[in-house]
Write an enzyme that holds these catalytic residues in place. Structure first.
Site, PDB file in Angstrom:
ATOM      1  N   ASN A 143      14.332   3.489   5.735  1.00 39.66           N
ATOM      2  CA  ASN A 143      15.571   4.288   5.714  1.00 39.66           C
ATOM      3  C   ASN A 143      16.384   4.005   6.973  1.00 39.66           C
ATOM      4  O   ASN A 143      15.962   3.223   7.825  1.00 39.66           O
ATOM      5  CB  ASN A 143      15.235   5.777   5.578  1.00 39.66           C
ATOM      6  CG  ASN A 143      14.375   6.253   6.733  1.00 39.66           C
ATOM      7  OD1 ASN A 143      14.798   6.257   7.883  1.00 39.66           O
ATOM      8  ND2 ASN A 143      13.146   6.638   6.424  1.00 39.66           N
ATOM      9  N   LYS A 196       3.492 -12.685  -1.615  1.00 40.26           N
ATOM     10  CA  LYS A 196       4.933 -12.483  -1.790  1.00 40.26           C
ATOM     11  C   LYS A 196       5.262 -12.461  -3.285  1.00 40.26           C
ATOM     12  O   LYS A 196       4.840 -13.354  -4.023  1.00 40.26           O
ATOM     13  CB  LYS A 196       5.697 -13.598  -1.085  1.00 40.26           C
ATOM     14  CG  LYS A 196       7.192 -13.375  -1.105  1.00 40.26           C
ATOM     15  CD  LYS A 196       7.944 -14.498  -0.424  1.00 40.26           C
ATOM     16  CE  LYS A 196       9.417 -14.378  -0.752  1.00 40.26           C
ATOM     17  NZ  LYS A 196      10.128 -15.619  -0.630  1.00 40.26           N
TER      18      LYS A 196
END
Ligand code: CTP
Length: 404
Positions: free
Chosen positions: A210, A289
């Site tokens: 955030n 990944k």
């Protein structure tokens, strides 16, 4: 706080301009004094423009008889008007003169006349710093009660690598505010502050996070330390210098933050949860990944443990301060979080307001107190807001003490 910033003649003198600004940002009044050697590196005008005050240059540089007379007592006046003398960069030459009481110019004369707190930030070539003469001088000055901020290690202007760099101006300024702080009203308190965002891994290269910058939590930690508390700062990933005199515990995820906060709960007397903790974490982060495909993808999230609520359950008579980042119904939401998470105070702010909240240097908050009051703190710097929060915390703490 009134601070004299004495600037010595080293290559790091240019950093003193940023230092003057950092001190002023923290509320200090700054009077700059340059040695003749410092003037070779940086002009007085730079400091005059930054501090809005006349810069003191060499003691014997005055031209007329009146000026000579006025400047001959100026070091006494300046010595009396200021609580802190900060010398940065303190060159090997200045350290030697201070250590031996030599007073050939304004700064060295001022040093002898000064009765307040002296803080020296040496910066020089590594060999000069390590030389026995410099070591002896530093030892003498430290034994005399002067505060020495040791230089950082790194690449120096002379091309060598080692100890000798002037520390980051923000760190020096924090140290000055801490050492020179007249109030030590949090002495004996152990404060745990959580700050910054958390990062919840999706795979080895991606995460959910955030916009929290950590500035409010870092301001609280710096101010609590300046006011005499022992401070542990449990910090998510942020881009801020470590506050002086604060023990930083770096963490990444909400789970790590929970463990770090809980492991310090026992010794804490005040817990301030200013971190913007993720409410969800990725249920099964990929160990490799994740590769792109043409198909829509979704990530499954599980709720994180609510650290504030857990501390609220286990806090005993410790003082607990939570934060509430809201987009509407500020006070009601603050009060609701205070009740459900068993806090003594909730610092509520509207994160949608321009120029305050996340990422900003300023904040405007409402302090919702256990006692039923709510206090408006108008827009001001996060450092000033931190002082207001700590003032209220202390009041609540004293009330808690008196009840037991
Ligand atoms: N908090 C926490 N642990 C979490 C989530 C939040 O400790 N997992 C703490 C924050 O540090 C802050 C307070 O809870 O002190 C409020 O955070 P906020 O995000 O405003 O509230 P939430 O509890 O997430 O509630 P809501 O989503 O309803 O706004």
């Amino acid at each position: 706080m009134n601070v004299i910033l004495g600037v010595g003649g080293g290559i790091a003198a240019y950093k003193a301009a940023e230092l003057a600004r950092a001190l002023m940002e923290r509320g200090a009044r700054v009077q700059v004094a340059l040695t003749a050697a410092a003037e070779e590196f940086i002009r007085p005008l730079t400091f005059a423009a930054l501090t809005n005050r006349k810069v003191i240059t060499d003691l014997f540089a005055a031209k007329s008889a009146e000026e000579t007379l006025a400047s001959s007592v100026e070091h006494i006046r300046v010595a009396q008007e200021n609580e802190v003398l900060l010398v940065a960069p303190a060159t090997a030459d200045l350290l030697a003169k201070f250590a031996h009481g030599l007073a050939p110019d304004f700064l060295t004369t001022l040093y002898l006349a000064f009765t307040g707190k002296v803080i020296l930030a040496p910066a020089m070539n590594t060999n000069m710093w390590n030389h026995p003469a410099t070591r002896d001088n530093v030892g003498t000055l430290a034994a005399r009660g002067n505060y020495i901020l040791p230089p950082d290690e790194g690449l120096l202007a002379c091309g060598t690598t080692g100890a000798g760099r002037l520390p980051d101006p923000a760190r020096i300024a924090d140290a000055v505010m801490m050492i020179g702080h007249p109030r030590k009203d949090l002495e004996g308190e152990v404060v745990v502050v959580s700050a910054g965002p958390t990062q919840e891994a999706i795979d080895p290269v991606r995460f959910i996070s955030n916009r929290s910058s950590g500035k409010m939590g870092y301001a609280l930690a710096a101010k609590a330390a300046a006011r005499g508390a022992r401070v542990m700062l449990v910090s998510g990933p942020v881009n801020l210098p470590e506050p002086y005199g604060v023990e930083v515990v770096p963490v990444r995820s909400a789970a790590e933050m929970r463990d770090a906060v809980m492991s310090h709960l026992e010794e804490a007397t005040i817990i301030i949860k200013s971190a913007a903790v993720a409410d969800y974490y990725v249920a099964k982060p990929s160990s490799q990944k994740i590769k792109k495909t043409a198909a829509r993808m979704s990530i499954e999230l599980d709720p994180t443990a609510d650290i504030l609520a857990e501390v609220g359950r286990k806090k005993g008579d410790r003082l607990l301060i939570g934060f509430a980042a809201e987009t509407q119904n500020l006070v009601q939401e603050g009060r609701r979080k205070m009740e459900t998470k068993n806090c003594d105070m909730v610092v509520a702010n509207l994160v949608t307001r321009e120029g305050t909240g996340f990422e900003s240097d300023e904040n405007e908050v409402t302090l919702v107190l256990r006692t039923g009051e709510s206090i408006q703190v108008p827009r001001m710097s996060k450092l000033e807001v931190a002082d207001k929060i700590l003032d209220q915390a202390l009041k609540l703490r004293l009330a808690l003490y008196s009840r037991t």
